[in-house]
Design a protein around this motif. Structure first.
Motif, PDB file in Angstrom:
ATOM      1  N   ARG A  53     -47.641  24.407  29.428  1.00 37.73           N
ATOM      2  CA  ARG A  53     -46.754  25.407  29.785  1.00 37.73           C
ATOM      3  C   ARG A  53     -46.348  26.456  28.758  1.00 37.73           C
ATOM      4  N   THR A  54     -46.687  25.726  27.464  1.00 41.44           N
ATOM      5  CA  THR A  54     -46.247  26.807  26.258  1.00 41.44           C
ATOM      6  C   THR A  54     -47.522  27.493  25.871  1.00 41.44           C
ATOM      7  N   ASN A  55     -48.726  27.418  26.660  1.00 43.94           N
ATOM      8  CA  ASN A  55     -49.741  28.506  26.333  1.00 43.94           C
ATOM      9  C   ASN A  55     -49.521  29.469  27.491  1.00 43.94           C
ATOM     10  N   ASP A  56     -48.829  30.736  27.119  1.00 47.22           N
ATOM     11  CA  ASP A  56     -48.651  31.729  27.919  1.00 47.22           C
ATOM     12  C   ASP A  56     -49.933  32.235  28.868  1.00 47.22           C
ATOM     13  N   THR A  57     -51.025  32.089  28.433  1.00 44.40           N
ATOM     14  CA  THR A  57     -52.269  32.565  29.319  1.00 44.40           C
ATOM     15  C   THR A  57     -52.401  31.383  30.379  1.00 44.40           C
ATOM     16  N   ALA A  58     -52.281  30.225  29.814  1.00 43.60           N
ATOM     17  CA  ALA A  58     -52.265  29.055  31.093  1.00 43.60           C
ATOM     18  C   ALA A  58     -51.395  29.442  32.053  1.00 43.60           C
ATOM     19  N   LEU A  59     -50.089  29.625  31.619  1.00 42.18           N
ATOM     20  CA  LEU A  59     -48.916  29.751  32.827  1.00 42.18           C
ATOM     21  C   LEU A  59     -49.352  30.940  33.807  1.00 42.18           C
ATOM     22  N   GLU A  60     -49.716  32.147  33.019  1.00 38.22           N
ATOM     23  CA  GLU A  60     -49.967  33.204  33.663  1.00 38.22           C
ATOM     24  C   GLU A  60     -50.886  33.085  34.728  1.00 38.22           C
ATOM     25  N   TYR A  77     -38.028  23.583  27.413  1.00 38.59           N
ATOM     26  CA  TYR A  77     -37.206  22.953  26.084  1.00 38.59           C
ATOM     27  C   TYR A  77     -36.875  24.044  25.174  1.00 38.59           C
ATOM     28  N   HIS A  78     -37.653  25.161  25.078  1.00 42.07           N
ATOM     29  CA  HIS A  78     -37.056  26.396  24.342  1.00 42.07           C
ATOM     30  C   HIS A  78     -36.808  27.573  24.869  1.00 42.07           C
ATOM     31  N   PRO A  79     -36.048  28.334  24.147  1.00 42.16           N
ATOM     32  CA  PRO A  79     -35.538  29.645  25.042  1.00 42.16           C
ATOM     33  C   PRO A  79     -36.768  30.585  25.447  1.00 42.16           C
ATOM     34  N   LYS A  80     -37.778  30.489  24.525  1.00 40.92           N
ATOM     35  CA  LYS A  80     -39.022  31.357  24.713  1.00 40.92           C
ATOM     36  C   LYS A  80     -39.585  30.705  26.020  1.00 40.92           C
ATOM     37  N   SER A  99     -31.454  23.082  33.012  1.00 42.85           N
ATOM     38  CA  SER A  99     -30.648  23.115  31.665  1.00 42.85           C
ATOM     39  C   SER A  99     -30.174  21.888  31.501  1.00 42.85           C
ATOM     40  N   SER A 100     -28.909  21.732  30.971  1.00 44.35           N
ATOM     41  CA  SER A 100     -28.230  20.870  30.468  1.00 44.35           C
ATOM     42  C   SER A 100     -26.898  20.955  30.224  1.00 44.35           C
ATOM     43  N   GLY A 101     -25.920  19.808  30.595  1.00 43.20           N
ATOM     44  CA  GLY A 101     -24.684  19.913  30.233  1.00 43.20           C
ATOM     45  C   GLY A 101     -24.368  20.009  28.765  1.00 43.20           C
ATOM     46  N   ALA A 102     -25.378  19.670  27.760  1.00 38.96           N
ATOM     47  CA  ALA A 102     -25.358  19.728  26.328  1.00 38.96           C
ATOM     48  C   ALA A 102     -25.030  20.851  26.119  1.00 38.96           C
ATOM     49  N   ALA A 103     -25.474  22.123  26.845  1.00 40.15           N
ATOM     50  CA  ALA A 103     -25.199  23.509  26.553  1.00 40.15           C
ATOM     51  C   ALA A 103     -23.858  23.976  26.251  1.00 40.15           C
ATOM     52  N   TYR A 104     -23.079  23.351  26.908  1.00 45.03           N
ATOM     53  CA  TYR A 104     -21.602  23.469  26.579  1.00 45.03           C
ATOM     54  C   TYR A 104     -21.297  23.358  25.064  1.00 45.03           C
ATOM     55  N   GLY A 105     -20.529  24.324  24.463  1.00 43.51           N
ATOM     56  CA  GLY A 105     -20.211  24.323  23.177  1.00 43.51           C
ATOM     57  C   GLY A 105     -18.731  24.014  22.806  1.00 43.51           C
ATOM     58  N   ARG A 106     -18.186  23.609  23.718  1.00 48.00           N
ATOM     59  CA  ARG A 106     -16.691  23.272  23.374  1.00 48.00           C
ATOM     60  C   ARG A 106     -16.373  22.024  24.276  1.00 48.00           C
ATOM     61  N   GLU A 107     -15.376  21.039  23.604  1.00 46.60           N
ATOM     62  CA  GLU A 107     -15.047  19.965  24.554  1.00 46.60           C
ATOM     63  C   GLU A 107     -13.894  20.219  25.088  1.00 46.60           C
ATOM     64  N   GLU A 108     -14.060  20.231  26.354  1.00 40.89           N
ATOM     65  CA  GLU A 108     -12.934  20.307  27.337  1.00 40.89           C
ATOM     66  C   GLU A 108     -13.163  19.555  28.814  1.00 40.89           C
ATOM     67  N   ALA A 131     -33.377  16.687  18.328  1.00 39.11           N
ATOM     68  CA  ALA A 131     -32.159  16.238  19.298  1.00 39.11           C
ATOM     69  C   ALA A 131     -31.009  16.700  18.932  1.00 39.11           C
ATOM     70  N   GLU A 132     -30.920  17.418  17.587  1.00 37.62           N
ATOM     71  CA  GLU A 132     -29.644  18.191  17.038  1.00 37.62           C
ATOM     72  C   GLU A 132     -29.523  19.372  17.823  1.00 37.62           C
ATOM     73  N   SER A 133     -30.860  20.000  17.767  1.00 33.34           N
ATOM     74  CA  SER A 133     -30.614  21.481  18.466  1.00 33.34           C
ATOM     75  C   SER A 133     -30.831  21.506  19.953  1.00 33.34           C
ATOM     76  N   TYR A 134     -30.743  20.325  20.538  1.00 33.70           N
ATOM     77  CA  TYR A 134     -31.210  20.548  22.101  1.00 33.70           C
ATOM     78  C   TYR A 134     -29.985  21.185  22.797  1.00 33.70           C
ATOM     79  N   GLY A 135     -28.808  21.048  22.375  1.00 34.23           N
ATOM     80  CA  GLY A 135     -27.691  21.973  23.327  1.00 34.23           C
ATOM     81  C   GLY A 135     -27.823  23.190  22.963  1.00 34.23           C
ATOM     82  N   ASN A 136     -28.020  23.521  21.812  1.00 31.71           N
ATOM     83  CA  ASN A 136     -28.415  25.073  21.324  1.00 31.71           C
ATOM     84  C   ASN A 136     -29.306  25.647  22.164  1.00 31.71           C
ATOM     85  N   ARG A 137     -30.438  24.879  22.182  1.00 27.56           N
ATOM     86  CA  ARG A 137     -31.864  25.507  22.601  1.00 27.56           C
ATOM     87  C   ARG A 137     -31.493  25.732  24.216  1.00 27.56           C
TER      88      ARG A 137
END
Length: 329
Positions: A53-60, A77-80, A99-108, A131-137
């Motif tokens: 899936r990271t190969n754009d030609t294959a996915l197309e 796994y990546h925005p791209k 996606s993931s609940g890890a996307a949230y950037g504030r604890e509430e 793993a540290e960038s998982y929520g950001n991605r």
């Protein structure tokens, strides 16, 4: 909608999603590299297109060959990944990203779609694999979903917290099931009241399908068990499911130090509660599997597998040192 393409589809969430789609009479095609065993290899209702899936030609090529009504992206796994997929499948009736609940950037408590801020994501984090960038991605992937919807694509995201159930390769719940199955005394970190929202895997699968069928473009939907339990209650439920007596022993940082153990060394422990509101998804008609039923299926699968979760938490020898200290108090 009659046909679906599942990007992924053989390991955990994707595997259960394919089964759910088949139960609802979809024609299903899975797209992946074919490096893992395909549980649907002998099912003539499921087609397989091999590709990265990271190969754009294959996915197309897959987009052209399959021409699905709905696309379910289980391995974005990546925005791209999301940006490429929403472009290639822009004419589909639905594109749903896991996606993931890890996307949230504030604890509430609870975290709500459209209200709780998402993590930011730098260019470096967007291409990182840690793993540290998982929520950001995941947060940036959701923003890619929203941008695609603004351009007319019926794109949506589903955000689960910790997922558990049959075929769970993370083995986080397996670690606890193994402990309760083998030992009469089970150490629970802290006072046992910490809460980390979890969700049964079959409920994630049904949520993905329901969002594709009934969701609104440009929206994200949280999915999680409708009834939350603390870590201690989860351990007790495992004991009830196994029909075994279990003594829960609480251990704080001072006691755990005897085994050189930290609270965070335990799987499914989180100091601050992580709770997702699921009202938005429920409004679409989605329902959660009762906890007792979900745990029974999870335990049965564990007992039939060779998974023990080893490596996910402290070893028993270290815990025995903690238990000996507790006996002197």
């Amino acid at each position: 909608m009659d046909s679906a393409l599942v990007i992924g589809g053989t390991r955990f969430i994707g595997r259960h999603l394919v089964a759910d789609l088949l139960d609802h009479e979809y024609d299903v095609t899975i797209f992946n590299r074919g490096t893992r065993e395909n549980p649907f290899a002998d099912d003539d209702r499921v087609d397989h297109v091999e590709g990265d899936r990271t190969n754009d030609t294959a996915l197309e090529a897959a987009a052209t060959t399959v021409d699905p009504d709905a696309v379910f992206d289980c391995v974005a796994y990546h925005p791209k990944d999301v940006r490429v997929a929403t472009r290639l499948f822009e004419d589909c009736e639905a594109y749903v990203s896991v996606s993931s609940g890890a996307a949230y950037g504030r604890e509430e408590i609870p975290k709500r779609e459209g209200e709780t801020p998402l993590h930011s994501c730098t260019a470096e984090q967007a291409t990182d694999d840690s793993a540290e960038s998982y929520g950001n991605r995941k947060a940036e992937g959701d923003r890619a979903v929203f941008a695609a919807a603004d351009d007319g694509v019926r794109a949506m995201a589903v955000r689960p917290p910790i997922v558990y159930g049959p075929h769970d390769y993370t083995e986080r719940l397996d670690w606890w099931i193994d402990r309760v199955n083998r030992f009469d005394r089970v150490v629970v970190p802290g006072d046992g009241t910490n809460v980390w929202h979890r969700v049964y895997v079959e409920d994630v699968a049904s949520a993905l399908r329901i969002v594709a069928e009934r969701g609104t473009a440009g929206e994200a939907y949280n999915v999680g068990d409708r009834r939350l339990v603390t870590l201690e209650e989860m351990v007790a439920l495992i004991g009830e499911t196994l029909a075994t007596e279990v003594e829960i022993v609480h251990a704080g940082p001072r006691e755990l130090a005897a085994g050189d153990i930290d609270l965070e060394d335990y799987p499914l422990y989180r100091a601050y509660p992580h709770v997702l509101s699921t009202a938005k998804l429920a409004a679409l008609g989605w329902e959660s599997t009762p906890l007792e039923e979900a745990m029974a299926r999870s335990v049965d699968d564990h007992l039939e597998s060779d998974r023990d979760g080893d490596g996910n938490g402290p070893d028993r020898e270290a815990e025995e040192r903690v238990l000996r200290v507790l006996e002197t108090l």
